[in-house]
Design a protein around this motif. Structure first.
Motif, PDB file in Angstrom:
ATOM      1  N   ALA A  34       0.840  -1.297  -0.049  1.00  0.00           N
ATOM      2  CA  ALA A  34       0.068  -0.106   0.097  1.00  0.00           C
ATOM      3  C   ALA A  34       0.979   1.234   0.008  1.00  0.00           C
ATOM      4  CB  ALA A  34      -0.919  -0.136   1.228  1.00  0.00           C
ATOM      5  N   GLY A  35       2.180   1.120  -0.081  1.00  0.00           N
ATOM      6  CA  GLY A  35       3.096   2.284   0.096  1.00  0.00           C
ATOM      7  C   GLY A  35       3.409   2.762   1.357  1.00  0.00           C
ATOM      8  N   LEU A  36       2.925   2.360   2.520  1.00  0.00           N
ATOM      9  CA  LEU A  36       3.145   2.642   3.836  1.00  0.00           C
ATOM     10  C   LEU A  36       4.557   2.347   4.267  1.00  0.00           C
ATOM     11  CD1 LEU A  36      -0.059   1.555   5.600  1.00  0.00           C
ATOM     12  CD2 LEU A  36       0.493   4.045   5.094  1.00  0.00           C
ATOM     13  N   VAL A  37       5.273   3.519   5.034  1.00  0.00           N
ATOM     14  CA  VAL A  37       6.646   3.228   5.485  1.00  0.00           C
ATOM     15  C   VAL A  37       6.808   2.889   6.825  1.00  0.00           C
ATOM     16  CG1 VAL A  37       8.600   4.534   5.891  1.00  0.00           C
ATOM     17  CG2 VAL A  37       7.437   5.217   3.887  1.00  0.00           C
ATOM     18  N   LEU A  38       7.305   1.615   7.123  1.00  0.00           N
ATOM     19  CA  LEU A  38       7.381   1.267   8.438  1.00  0.00           C
ATOM     20  C   LEU A  38       8.974   1.838   8.944  1.00  0.00           C
ATOM     21  CD1 LEU A  38       7.023  -2.705   7.530  1.00  0.00           C
ATOM     22  CD2 LEU A  38       5.488  -0.888   8.332  1.00  0.00           C
ATOM     23  N   VAL A  39       8.420   2.456  10.243  1.00  0.00           N
ATOM     24  CA  VAL A  39       9.869   2.964  10.927  1.00  0.00           C
ATOM     25  C   VAL A  39      10.300   2.506  11.902  1.00  0.00           C
ATOM     26  CG1 VAL A  39       8.897   5.415   9.823  1.00  0.00           C
ATOM     27  CG2 VAL A  39       8.210   4.460  11.912  1.00  0.00           C
ATOM     28  N   GLY A  40       9.926   1.457  12.792  1.00  0.00           N
ATOM     29  CA  GLY A  40      10.269   1.047  13.874  1.00  0.00           C
ATOM     30  C   GLY A  40       9.503   0.286  14.474  1.00  0.00           C
ATOM     31  N   LYS A  41       9.901  -0.051  15.923  1.00  0.00           N
ATOM     32  CA  LYS A  41       9.076  -0.901  16.891  1.00  0.00           C
ATOM     33  C   LYS A  41       8.859   0.209  18.058  1.00  0.00           C
ATOM     34  CE  LYS A  41      12.146  -4.649  17.019  1.00  0.00           C
ATOM     35  NZ  LYS A  41      12.684  -5.676  17.724  1.00  0.00           N
ATOM     36  N   SER A  42       7.566   0.168  18.375  1.00  0.00           N
ATOM     37  CA  SER A  42       7.412   0.821  19.855  1.00  0.00           C
ATOM     38  C   SER A  42       7.566   0.059  20.909  1.00  0.00           C
ATOM     39  CB  SER A  42       6.040   1.397  19.535  1.00  0.00           C
ATOM     40  OG  SER A  42       4.918   0.425  19.560  1.00  0.00           O
ATOM     41  N   ASN A  43       7.365   0.588  22.216  1.00  0.00           N
ATOM     42  CA  ASN A  43       7.636  -0.050  23.628  1.00  0.00           C
ATOM     43  C   ASN A  43       6.307  -0.837  23.878  1.00  0.00           C
ATOM     44  OD1 ASN A  43       9.069  -0.459  25.899  1.00  0.00           O
ATOM     45  ND2 ASN A  43       8.859   1.366  26.609  1.00  0.00           N
ATOM     46  N   ALA A  44       6.735  -1.952  24.527  1.00  0.00           N
ATOM     47  CA  ALA A  44       5.618  -2.729  24.859  1.00  0.00           C
ATOM     48  C   ALA A  44       5.934  -3.552  26.114  1.00  0.00           C
ATOM     49  CB  ALA A  44       5.213  -3.802  23.755  1.00  0.00           C
ATOM     50  N   PRO A  45       4.977  -4.027  27.149  1.00  0.00           N
ATOM     51  CA  PRO A  45       5.418  -4.702  28.178  1.00  0.00           C
ATOM     52  C   PRO A  45       5.888  -6.148  27.603  1.00  0.00           C
ATOM     53  CG  PRO A  45       3.277  -4.553  27.992  1.00  0.00           C
ATOM     54  CD  PRO A  45       3.632  -3.470  27.000  1.00  0.00           C
ATOM     55  N   GLU A  46       6.667  -6.901  28.416  1.00  0.00           N
ATOM     56  CA  GLU A  46       7.098  -8.115  28.201  1.00  0.00           C
ATOM     57  C   GLU A  46       6.091  -9.159  27.799  1.00  0.00           C
ATOM     58  OE1 GLU A  46       8.112  -6.359  30.885  1.00  0.00           O
ATOM     59  OE2 GLU A  46      10.214  -6.423  30.831  1.00  0.00           O
ATOM     60  N   ASN A  47       6.046  -9.612  26.696  1.00  0.00           N
ATOM     61  CA  ASN A  47       5.169 -10.700  26.185  1.00  0.00           C
ATOM     62  C   ASN A  47       3.678 -10.094  26.199  1.00  0.00           C
ATOM     63  OD1 ASN A  47       6.976 -12.895  25.747  1.00  0.00           O
ATOM     64  ND2 ASN A  47       6.934 -12.954  27.969  1.00  0.00           N
ATOM     65  N   GLY A  48       3.713  -8.720  26.119  1.00  0.00           N
ATOM     66  CA  GLY A  48       2.161  -7.950  26.047  1.00  0.00           C
ATOM     67  C   GLY A  48       1.399  -8.416  27.365  1.00  0.00           C
ATOM     68  N   TRP A  49       1.945  -8.673  28.468  1.00  0.00           N
ATOM     69  CA  TRP A  49       1.116  -9.140  29.677  1.00  0.00           C
ATOM     70  C   TRP A  49       0.663  -7.932  30.372  1.00  0.00           C
ATOM     71  CZ3 TRP A  49      -1.159 -13.702  29.639  1.00  0.00           C
ATOM     72  CH2 TRP A  49      -0.967 -14.568  28.794  1.00  0.00           C
ATOM     73  N   SER A  50       0.537  -6.945  30.090  1.00  0.00           N
ATOM     74  CA  SER A  50       0.375  -5.984  31.182  1.00  0.00           C
ATOM     75  C   SER A  50      -0.492  -4.891  30.349  1.00  0.00           C
ATOM     76  CB  SER A  50       1.417  -5.176  31.823  1.00  0.00           C
ATOM     77  OG  SER A  50       1.391  -4.329  32.572  1.00  0.00           O
ATOM     78  N   ILE A  51      -1.416  -4.477  31.271  1.00  0.00           N
ATOM     79  CA  ILE A  51      -2.181  -3.101  30.842  1.00  0.00           C
ATOM     80  C   ILE A  51      -1.514  -1.873  31.086  1.00  0.00           C
ATOM     81  CG2 ILE A  51      -3.544  -2.678  32.852  1.00  0.00           C
ATOM     82  CD1 ILE A  51      -5.114  -3.579  29.654  1.00  0.00           C
ATOM     83  N   THR A  52      -0.310  -1.933  31.320  1.00  0.00           N
ATOM     84  CA  THR A  52       0.697  -0.606  31.355  1.00  0.00           C
ATOM     85  C   THR A  52       1.859  -0.864  30.488  1.00  0.00           C
ATOM     86  OG1 THR A  52       1.914  -1.392  33.156  1.00  0.00           O
ATOM     87  CG2 THR A  52      -0.265  -0.078  33.704  1.00  0.00           C
ATOM     88  N   THR A  53       2.624   0.077  30.249  1.00  0.00           N
ATOM     89  CA  THR A  53       3.756  -0.107  29.184  1.00  0.00           C
ATOM     90  C   THR A  53       4.758   0.016  30.165  1.00  0.00           C
ATOM     91  OG1 THR A  53       2.403   0.059  27.340  1.00  0.00           O
ATOM     92  CG2 THR A  53       4.949   0.304  27.017  1.00  0.00           C
ATOM     93  N   GLU A  54       5.442  -0.732  30.922  1.00  0.00           N
ATOM     94  CA  GLU A  54       6.524  -0.405  31.819  1.00  0.00           C
ATOM     95  C   GLU A  54       7.488  -1.653  31.615  1.00  0.00           C
ATOM     96  OE1 GLU A  54       4.548   0.002  35.481  1.00  0.00           O
ATOM     97  OE2 GLU A  54       3.875   1.925  35.011  1.00  0.00           O
ATOM     98  N   PRO A  55       8.115  -2.056  30.654  1.00  0.00           N
ATOM     99  CA  PRO A  55       8.852  -3.074  30.467  1.00  0.00           C
ATOM    100  C   PRO A  55      10.324  -2.867  31.255  1.00  0.00           C
ATOM    101  CG  PRO A  55       9.074  -1.916  28.315  1.00  0.00           C
ATOM    102  CD  PRO A  55       8.150  -1.276  29.333  1.00  0.00           C
ATOM    103  N   LYS A  56      11.200  -3.749  31.598  1.00  0.00           N
ATOM    104  CA  LYS A  56      12.516  -3.651  31.983  1.00  0.00           C
ATOM    105  C   LYS A  56      13.366  -3.214  31.027  1.00  0.00           C
ATOM    106  CE  LYS A  56      11.764  -6.509  36.124  1.00  0.00           C
ATOM    107  NZ  LYS A  56      12.246  -7.842  36.646  1.00  0.00           N
ATOM    108  N   LEU A  57      13.194  -3.767  29.924  1.00  0.00           N
ATOM    109  CA  LEU A  57      14.249  -3.613  28.634  1.00  0.00           C
ATOM    110  C   LEU A  57      14.126  -1.981  28.525  1.00  0.00           C
ATOM    111  CD1 LEU A  57      16.238  -4.815  26.759  1.00  0.00           C
ATOM    112  CD2 LEU A  57      14.350  -5.029  25.229  1.00  0.00           C
ATOM    113  N   TYR A  58      13.314  -1.325  28.195  1.00  0.00           N
ATOM    114  CA  TYR A  58      13.230  -0.019  27.656  1.00  0.00           C
ATOM    115  C   TYR A  58      12.578   1.009  28.801  1.00  0.00           C
ATOM    116  CZ  TYR A  58      14.806  -1.972  23.294  1.00  0.00           C
ATOM    117  OH  TYR A  58      15.395  -2.267  22.171  1.00  0.00           O
TER     118      TYR A  58
END
Length: 133
Positions: free
Chosen positions: A19-43
């Motif tokens: 479709a011509g969209l440009v992928l620019v990167g990854k965003s932050n997420a909790p480990e394995n998506g197992w949280s209703i907040t976004t506070e992972p140890k990694l980032y």
């Protein structure tokens, strides 16, 4: 998954690129998506661009914060237990959980026995509809 780069594209990514969209990167997420907040140890904790001290939600909180801060207009998101809808409501953007099977998971199998759904978060209903199309 810090350094993970897939060796092939999913059907959704293939269609995004076509479709011509440009992928620019990854965003932050909790480990394995197992949280209703976004506070992972990694980032670390993702900040809500509207108010410090308020969560941007999770698990697609990094995507929602990037959209709300106008870094990007749209971002892929997933929802197993509110992970599209909660960040959208916390960040004042659009989040829609699609019907089961509406968005292809090809070439991969089912996620969470049909309990995980994939679509996007965006700034407008029009953008979400365009992504779905």
């Amino acid at each position: 998954l810090k350094d993970f780069v897939p060796d092939s594209d999913s059907e959704v990514v293939r269609r995004i690129k076509a479709a011509g969209l440009v992928l620019v990167g990854k965003s932050n997420a909790p480990e394995n998506g197992w949280s209703i907040t976004t506070e992972p140890k990694l980032y670390g904790t993702t900040k809500n661009p509207w108010k410090q001290g308020i969560t941007p939600g999770g698990s697609s909180g990094g995507a929602a914060a990037a959209i709300a801060s106008r870094m990007v207009p749209i971002a892929e998101a997933s929802d197993g237990a509110g992970s599209i809808r909660v960040p959208a409501s916390c960040c004042g953007i659009v989040g829609l959980k699609p019907s089961r099977g509406r968005v292809s998971l090809a070439p991969y199998g089912d996620y969470w026995y049909g309990g995980a759904y994939f679509l996007c978060c965006s700034r407008t209903v029009r953008d979400t509809a365009a992504y779905l199309d």
